[in-house]
Design a protein around this motif. Structure first.
Motif, PDB file in Angstrom:
ATOM      1  N   ALA A 249       0.005  17.802  -3.081  1.00 50.25           N
ATOM      2  CA  ALA A 249       1.069  16.818  -2.868  1.00 50.25           C
ATOM      3  C   ALA A 249       0.808  16.003  -1.599  1.00 50.25           C
ATOM      4  N   GLY A 250       0.312  16.670  -0.557  1.00 44.72           N
ATOM      5  CA  GLY A 250      -0.002  15.968   0.689  1.00 44.72           C
ATOM      6  C   GLY A 250      -1.135  14.978   0.508  1.00 44.72           C
ATOM      7  N   ALA A 251      -2.154  15.366  -0.265  1.00 48.84           N
ATOM      8  CA  ALA A 251      -3.277  14.454  -0.520  1.00 48.84           C
ATOM      9  C   ALA A 251      -2.810  13.246  -1.320  1.00 48.84           C
ATOM     10  N   LEU A 252      -1.942  13.477  -2.306  1.00 46.28           N
ATOM     11  CA  LEU A 252      -1.414  12.371  -3.095  1.00 46.28           C
ATOM     12  C   LEU A 252      -0.532  11.455  -2.252  1.00 46.28           C
ATOM     13  N   ARG A 253       0.196  12.047  -1.302  1.00 43.80           N
ATOM     14  CA  ARG A 253       1.024  11.241  -0.399  1.00 43.80           C
ATOM     15  C   ARG A 253       0.149  10.299   0.428  1.00 43.80           C
ATOM     16  N   ASP A 254      -0.978  10.822   0.919  1.00 47.16           N
ATOM     17  CA  ASP A 254      -1.886   9.980   1.715  1.00 47.16           C
ATOM     18  C   ASP A 254      -2.478   8.852   0.870  1.00 47.16           C
ATOM     19  N   LYS A 255      -2.809   9.186  -0.385  1.00 47.79           N
ATOM     20  CA  LYS A 255      -3.340   8.151  -1.281  1.00 47.79           C
ATOM     21  C   LYS A 255      -2.300   7.064  -1.525  1.00 47.79           C
ATOM     22  N   ARG A 256      -1.068   7.486  -1.782  1.00 45.73           N
ATOM     23  CA  ARG A 256      -0.003   6.498  -2.005  1.00 45.73           C
ATOM     24  C   ARG A 256       0.207   5.625  -0.784  1.00 45.73           C
ATOM     25  N   GLN A 257       0.144   6.228   0.408  1.00 45.32           N
ATOM     26  CA  GLN A 257       0.338   5.463   1.639  1.00 45.32           C
ATOM     27  C   GLN A 257      -0.738   4.396   1.800  1.00 45.32           C
ATOM     28  N   ARG A 258      -1.991   4.754   1.449  1.00 43.28           N
ATOM     29  CA  ARG A 258      -3.056   3.768   1.571  1.00 43.28           C
ATOM     30  C   ARG A 258      -2.819   2.591   0.622  1.00 43.28           C
ATOM     31  N   LEU A 259      -2.335   2.873  -0.592  1.00 41.60           N
ATOM     32  CA  LEU A 259      -2.047   1.778  -1.525  1.00 41.60           C
ATOM     33  C   LEU A 259      -0.856   0.944  -1.052  1.00 41.60           C
ATOM     34  N   GLU A 260       0.137   1.587  -0.464  1.00 44.63           N
ATOM     35  CA  GLU A 260       1.279   0.835   0.074  1.00 44.63           C
ATOM     36  C   GLU A 260       0.830  -0.057   1.231  1.00 44.63           C
ATOM     37  N   ASP A 261      -0.059   0.461   2.065  1.00 43.81           N
ATOM     38  CA  ASP A 261      -0.590  -0.355   3.169  1.00 43.81           C
ATOM     39  C   ASP A 261      -1.384  -1.541   2.624  1.00 43.81           C
ATOM     40  N   LEU A 262      -2.155  -1.303   1.562  1.00 46.30           N
ATOM     41  CA  LEU A 262      -2.922  -2.384   0.949  1.00 46.30           C
ATOM     42  C   LEU A 262      -1.983  -3.461   0.413  1.00 46.30           C
ATOM     43  N   ARG A 263      -0.939  -3.037  -0.283  1.00 48.30           N
ATOM     44  CA  ARG A 263       0.041  -4.007  -0.802  1.00 48.30           C
ATOM     45  C   ARG A 263       0.685  -4.796   0.326  1.00 48.30           C
ATOM     46  N   ASP A 264       1.044  -4.103   1.420  1.00 55.47           N
ATOM     47  CA  ASP A 264       1.685  -4.788   2.547  1.00 55.47           C
ATOM     48  C   ASP A 264       0.746  -5.797   3.203  1.00 55.47           C
ATOM     49  N   ARG A 265      -0.534  -5.452   3.304  1.00 50.03           N
ATOM     50  CA  ARG A 265      -1.484  -6.404   3.885  1.00 50.03           C
ATOM     51  C   ARG A 265      -1.626  -7.637   3.001  1.00 50.03           C
ATOM     52  N   PHE A 266      -1.601  -7.434   1.700  1.00 50.60           N
ATOM     53  CA  PHE A 266      -1.675  -8.577   0.803  1.00 50.60           C
ATOM     54  C   PHE A 266      -0.452  -9.473   0.966  1.00 50.60           C
ATOM     55  N   ASP A 267       0.717  -8.855   1.156  1.00 52.84           N
ATOM     56  CA  ASP A 267       1.926  -9.649   1.358  1.00 52.84           C
ATOM     57  C   ASP A 267       1.848 -10.449   2.654  1.00 52.84           C
ATOM     58  N   ARG A 268       1.320  -9.839   3.715  1.00 52.27           N
ATOM     59  CA  ARG A 268       1.200 -10.551   4.992  1.00 52.27           C
ATOM     60  C   ARG A 268       0.188 -11.692   4.867  1.00 52.27           C
ATOM     61  N   MET A 269      -0.899 -11.449   4.134  1.00 47.55           N
ATOM     62  CA  MET A 269      -1.887 -12.495   3.941  1.00 47.55           C
ATOM     63  C   MET A 269      -1.285 -13.682   3.204  1.00 47.55           C
TER      64      MET A 269
END
Length: 364
Positions: A249-269
């Protein structure tokens, strides 16, 4: 004993004399032309004469200016109304002519990274250092942090089962493709396929429609219209927690966080690109003022500054057309041919923040 004359020094002396007599200290773009007619270098300056004279003071071979001018049999220059106009003309001339000295000294690709979908039978998500070489179907960016970007894209590829290999010696195929010859038994795929993180087009495992659908989901995620990969990881994380598999569950949480960060960077761009949308009035030499209609960091039109109500109306009509042609609801991808201009214009306003006082919102 006869004196040996260095032809290169004589040529430099002649070029220096031409520049001294003919060039003016006005904004412009210059071209270094070889004996065979090749444009080997393109540059710009708000004071062309001063800039060109500096090449002849450069120390050979230590300074690049001295090395460039020694390749030139002729120097050509064109005046433009302003430094901003010179910046745009330099970029467009370089893109059109691709002078070898400009590309040898180009460093933009080292500073920015881009996300791209490849144009292949089984498309991949890749990180580009630079704006791409034409082998990509769509490009997103620019971003900083190529290493972080690669890790985030790996998570996205894993969640959708897309390949991320660069195999060039194996044909990508699908299970529903007809083969002319008898197909031998399937060979093992890569480790990502064997552990269920890739659909395996390298071994003909998936249906073509299934792989295309996963590519569409990746595109939708990058465009900001679908958060399916994040939701899928969230559901897997919840399931793992309910099974008391807390490490998973912790590993999946980290994976989800990386995708959320990617989405947020795209929004800022996307927000940054949208903020570079305005009419920019630039004062020109001799009263040759221009207005640049900039939409998402790209000059969509350039026209003389209006001096009458008729010209004002014509400009407003043009603005309405530009806004209609590039609706604000477009995705977060930037056409590949526009990326370089966006970077140049963004850099201009970062270096000259007071110039934003000359910008006015585009009339909607």
């Amino acid at each position: 004993m006869p004196t040996v004359v260095d032809d290169s020094e004589e040529r430099l002396k002649e070029l220096r004399g031409i520049v001294r007599r003919q060039a003016e200290d006005r904004p412009g773009v210059y071209r270094m032309v070889s004996e065979g007619g090749e444009v080997v270098y393109v540059g710009k300056s708000k004071r062309v004469r001063t800039r060109l004279m500096s090449y002849f003071r450069a120390v050979f071979p230590d300074e690049k200016g001295a090395r460039i001018v020694r390749e030139a049999a002729a120097i050509e220059w064109t005046y433009v109304p302003s430094e901003f106009a010179a910046l745009l003309e330099e970029l467009r001339t370089i893109k059109r002519l691709r002078p070898r000295f400009n590309h040898a000294m180009k460093h933009d690709g080292k500073n920015y990274a881009f996300v791209a979908l490849t144009r292949e039978p089984a498309p991949r998500l890749v990180v580009l250092r630079g704006t791409g070489g034409g082998g990509e179907s769509v490009v997103y960016g620019p971003f900083t942090g190529a290493l972080w970007l690669r890790e985030a894209l790996r998570e996205l590829a894993d969640s959708l089962g897309l390949r991320d290999c660069a195999l060039s010696d194996r044909r990508m195929k699908y299970s529903d493709q007809q083969e002319i010859f008898v197909v031998p038994p399937r060979t093992p795929g890569c480790i990502r396929f064997e552990i269920g993180k890739c659909l395996g087009p390298c071994v003909g495992a998936p249906l073509a429609a299934v792989y295309r659908e996963r590519v569409s989901q990746a595109r939708a995620f990058l465009d900001g219209t679908n958060d399916g990969p994040i939701e899928r990881l969230a559901a897997q994380m919840k399931d793992a927690s309910e099974r008391l598999e807390f490490e998973r569950a912790g590993a999946l949480r980290d994976k989800r966080q990386r995708l959320e960060d990617l989405r947020d960077r795209f929004d800022r761009m996307r927000f940054a690109a949208e903020s570079l949308t305005f009419a920019y009035h630039v004062e020109g030499v001799g009263g040759d003022d221009r207005v640049y209609l900039i939409r998402r960091g790209v000059v969509r039109a350039e026209l003389p500054a209006p001096k009458s109500k008729v010209e004002e109306k014509a400009m407003k009509d043009l603005v309405r057309k530009i806004v209609a042609d590039t609706p604000s609801t477009s995705p977060r991808s930037i056409p590949q041919h526009e990326v370089d201009e966006l970077l140049v214009i963004a850099s201009w306003f970062r270096a000259n923040p007071t110039e934003m006082t000359r910008a006015r919102p585009l009339v909607q």
